[in-house]
Design a protein around this motif. Structure first.
Motif, short mmCIF file in Angstrom:
data_model
loop_
_atom_site.label_atom_id
_atom_site.label_comp_id
_atom_site.label_asym_id
_atom_site.label_seq_id
_atom_site.Cartn_x
_atom_site.Cartn_y
_atom_site.Cartn_z
N SER A 152 0.82 -1.21 0.00
CA SER A 152 0.00 0.00 0.00
C SER A 152 0.85 1.26 0.00
O SER A 152 1.93 1.29 0.58
N SER A 153 0.32 2.31 -0.61
CA SER A 153 0.99 3.61 -0.57
C SER A 153 0.81 4.29 0.78
O SER A 153 1.48 5.29 1.06
N ALA A 154 -0.08 3.76 1.61
CA ALA A 154 -0.31 4.35 2.94
C ALA A 154 0.94 4.21 3.81
O ALA A 154 1.79 3.36 3.57
N LYS A 156 3.92 4.48 -6.56
CA LYS A 156 3.09 4.02 -7.67
C LYS A 156 2.83 5.23 -8.58
O LYS A 156 2.61 6.31 -8.04
N PRO A 157 2.89 5.14 -9.88
CA PRO A 157 2.80 3.96 -10.75
C PRO A 157 4.11 3.20 -10.99
O PRO A 157 4.14 2.29 -11.81
N HIS A 158 5.18 3.56 -10.30
CA HIS A 158 6.43 2.80 -10.42
C HIS A 158 6.18 1.38 -9.89
O HIS A 158 5.49 1.20 -8.88
N PRO A 159 6.76 0.35 -10.53
CA PRO A 159 6.47 -1.05 -10.13
C PRO A 159 7.18 -1.53 -8.87
O PRO A 159 6.91 -2.65 -8.41
N GLU A 160 8.06 -0.71 -8.29
CA GLU A 160 8.90 -1.16 -7.17
C GLU A 160 8.12 -1.88 -6.06
O GLU A 160 8.51 -2.95 -5.60
N ILE A 161 7.00 -1.31 -5.64
CA ILE A 161 6.27 -1.86 -4.49
C ILE A 161 5.77 -3.28 -4.76
O ILE A 161 5.85 -4.15 -3.89
N GLY A 166 -1.96 2.34 -9.32
CA GLY A 166 -1.68 1.00 -8.82
C GLY A 166 -1.74 -0.05 -9.92
O GLY A 166 -0.91 -0.97 -9.97
N ILE A 167 -2.71 0.08 -10.81
CA ILE A 167 -2.85 -0.86 -11.93
C ILE A 167 -1.64 -0.74 -12.86
O ILE A 167 -1.10 -1.74 -13.31
N GLN A 168 -1.22 0.50 -13.09
CA GLN A 168 -0.03 0.72 -13.92
C GLN A 168 1.21 0.11 -13.27
O GLN A 168 2.05 -0.49 -13.95
N ALA A 169 1.30 0.22 -11.93
CA ALA A 169 2.44 -0.35 -11.20
C ALA A 169 2.48 -1.87 -11.37
O ALA A 169 3.54 -2.45 -11.60
N ALA A 170 1.31 -2.51 -11.27
CA ALA A 170 1.23 -3.97 -11.45
C ALA A 170 1.58 -4.35 -12.89
O ALA A 170 2.31 -5.32 -13.13
N LYS A 200 3.91 -6.86 5.05
CA LYS A 200 3.30 -5.57 4.73
C LYS A 200 4.39 -4.65 4.20
O LYS A 200 5.48 -4.60 4.77
N ILE A 201 4.07 -3.93 3.13
CA ILE A 201 5.01 -2.94 2.59
C ILE A 201 4.28 -1.61 2.48
O ILE A 201 3.17 -1.54 1.96
N SER A 202 4.93 -0.55 2.97
CA SER A 202 4.39 0.79 2.83
C SER A 202 5.18 1.52 1.74
O SER A 202 6.41 1.61 1.80
N GLY A 203 4.47 2.05 0.77
CA GLY A 203 5.11 2.83 -0.28
C GLY A 203 5.82 4.06 0.26
O GLY A 203 6.75 4.57 -0.37
N ALA A 204 5.39 4.51 1.45
CA ALA A 204 6.01 5.69 2.06
C ALA A 204 7.47 5.42 2.44
O ALA A 204 8.25 6.35 2.62
#
Length: 220
Positions: free
Chosen positions: A111-113, A144-149, A173-177, A134-138
């Motif tokens: 999540s980006s949260a 996102k939209p970078h695929p790293e997460i 998020g869809i673009q990241a996936a 759990k991974i936080s994009g922060a």
């Protein structure tokens, strides 16, 4: 390829925090006198608060630090999190999570949260036992939209990307996936307006449309 892992976004997918974030953001905009249009606000979906605040500072040429904006927004969000009567899990998602869990599918939250918000949600709704990570994009360099997460989430699951699916609700998020080359299921939420789903392999609008058996069928 059998389904081995599901990588979940959180906001708008597991829990309905989008309306809370929206209220918190607009309270923050009001306090700082920032006139954010609906069109501009819609581009923020799926991005981290830091990323959004950096964009606001640049767009409006604000003489403020990102941290000042973040703290103000976070204080409003925390109040709403504990006091908004409409705040709940998205209908059907607990049943889906339990279904994957019973079928030994690994689940990772991506999540980006902030991790603080993720932990609040997991504690409030008792989700901790179902997820292996759990991974936080922060906490990441890219948003996102970078695929790293999702690349990291697949790695965390210990499974091949071809055995994973992502469940997302936002364009970013869809673009990241898509960029991570992971099968994506778009959840068309009523709170995720003006999002683009064309890069998702499946689109659902109700969690009754998806469970372990249907997810496995998609890989055949």
């Amino acid at each position: 390829m059998p389904l081995k892992a599901v990588l979940f976004d959180m906001d708008g997918v597991i829990v309905d925090t989008e309306p809370l974030h929206r209220k918190a953001y607009f309270k923050m905009f009001e306090e700082f006198g920032i006139d954010v249009t609906e069109e501009l606000f819609n581009t923020f979906t799926g991005k981290t608060t830091l990323s959004v605040c950096n964009e606001l500072i640049k767009h409006f040429n604000l003489g403020l630090t990102p941290q000042e904006l973040i703290e103000k927004k976070r204080s409003h969000f925390k109040y709403l999190f504990g006091n908004d009567p409409d705040f709940d899990l998205i209908p059907g998602v607990r049943k889906l999570i339990e279904n994957y869990y019973q079928n030994n599918v690994k689940m990772v939250l991506a999540s980006s949260a902030s991790m603080t918000t993720i932990n609040w949600v997991f504690e409030k709704f008792g989700l901790e036992k179902y997820f292996i990570g759990k991974i936080s994009g922060a906490d990441l360099k890219e948003s996102k939209p970078h695929p790293e997460i999702f690349e990291l989430a697949a790695e965390m699951s210990g499974e091949d990307k071809n055995n994973c699916i992502v469940i997302e609700d936002s364009t970013n998020g869809i673009q990241a996936a898509y960029s991570a080359d992971i099968f994506c299921v778009a959840y068309k939420s009523i709170h995720s307006e003006n999002q683009k789903y064309d890069k998702a392999q499946k689109i659902i609008s109700d969690y009754s449309e998806i469970h372990y058996e249907t997810s496995t069928e998609w890989f055949k």
